[in-house]
Design an enzyme around this catalytic site. Structure first.
Site, PDB file in Angstrom:
ATOM      1  CG  HIS A 155      -0.103  -0.099   2.574  1.00  0.00           C
ATOM      2  ND1 HIS A 155       0.486   1.124   3.185  1.00  0.00           N
ATOM      3  CD2 HIS A 155       0.414  -1.105   3.317  1.00  0.00           C
ATOM      4  CE1 HIS A 155       0.821   0.828   4.162  1.00  0.00           C
ATOM      5  NE2 HIS A 155       0.658  -0.548   4.523  1.00  0.00           N
ATOM      6  CG  ASP A 156      -0.508   4.543   1.153  1.00  0.00           C
ATOM      7  OD1 ASP A 156      -1.503   4.890   0.617  1.00  0.00           O
ATOM      8  OD2 ASP A 156      -0.446   3.568   2.032  1.00  0.00           O
ATOM      9  N   GLY A 161       5.178  -1.090   2.643  1.00  0.00           N
ATOM     10  CA  GLY A 161       4.263   0.079   2.421  1.00  0.00           C
ATOM     11  C   GLY A 161       5.060   1.294   2.559  1.00  0.00           C
TER      12      GLY A 161
END
Length: 271
Positions: A127-128, A145
């Site tokens: 994520h991200d 992340g």
């Protein structure tokens, strides 16, 4: 209703949910699943048994191989079902078992991948993450992340990258390396814990950087990592000396920028 181009070819066993947008000449192979908020741009191919879900956009000409799951919900412990996204650029290849997650609210809500990237089997983009273009992630590479990877970086098989770490342009990460700290542009890192072994001279040469420039960058590298002060202070101190060399300045700017992680160096940290 789904928006499906007349030229798209969707296998009878595939599932394309209402709301999906399917571009020209897209191929959705056997037993693939396309979610309701997915956009597949022109000439995308899902070979078979591929899953694209979430609020995900796949760029023109991408190929997704069997058992890849693209756009899955983040694995963050703080995941709360927020509305987040994944954007993959043009002409990327995601081989067998590749996973890419959407973003989280705490990280800006977006995972972004640039153009012309190659993700080999079972590599993972969490994520991200923010990835540039022309990146190669070999088999079983794991990005935690919020990782940033700049253009033309190469990550060797099985390496693991700590959350919030930055990897600079044209850096080279050796197989099975543990990337705990930021890796400078053109840097070569190997080992566990990862140590900076010098500059990616081969990559610099292939990119058209001439020998004289490489020697200047080497001189800057030595002053940064062998100077009397800490790495960031050494980099700041030589800024004026290397102002005429964009490649050296790229390293200096990278080091002196704000970051949540320390800078990888040729020396093992104590404690």
């Amino acid at each position: 209703m789904s928006m499906i181009s007349a030229s798209a070819r969707i296998h009878p066993s595939a599932v394309v949910e209402d709301g999906a947008v399917i571009g020209e000449n897209v191929v959705v192979g056997p037993f693939s699943h396309v979610g309701p908020r997915v956009v597949l741009k022109d000439n995308v191919e899902l070979i078979s048994h591929a899953v694209v879900s979430g609020r995900t956009e796949i760029g023109t000409g991408c190929r997704i191989f069997p058992m890849a799951v693209i756009g899955g919900v983040s694995q963050s412990l703080h995941e709360a079902g927020e509305d987040s996204s994944l954007t993959v650029g043009d002409n990327c290849t995601m081989r067998e078992g590749v996973t890419m997650n959407t973003g989280t609210t705490g990280g800006g809500g977006k995972t972004v991948v640039g153009d012309n990237c190659l993700f080999l089997a079972n590599s993972h983009v969490a994520h991200d993450c923010q990835l540039g273009s022309h990146i190669i992630m070999s088999n079983n590479v794991m990005l935690a992340g919020h990782v940033q990877v700049a253009d033309r970086a190469i990550l060797g098989g099985g390496c693991a990258v700590h959350q919030f770490t930055r990897i600079g342009r044209q850096a080279f990460i050796g197989g099975l390396s543990a990337v705990n700290y930021d890796v400078i542009p053109f840097g070569m890192l190997n080992g566990n814990p990862g140590l900076l072994g010098g500059l990616n001279v081969v990559g610099m040469t292939r990119a058209g950087i001439d020998r004289a420039t490489i020697h200047i960058v080497r001189r800057a590298f030595k002053k940064i990592f062998e100077g009397e002060a800490n790495v960031r202070a050494n980099a700041a101190a030589i800024r004026d000396e290397f102002a005429d060399c964009p490649e050296a300045m790229e390293i200096i700017d990278f080091i002196t920028a704000n970051s949540d992680r320390a800078i990888s160096s040729p020396f093992r940290r104590k404690g």
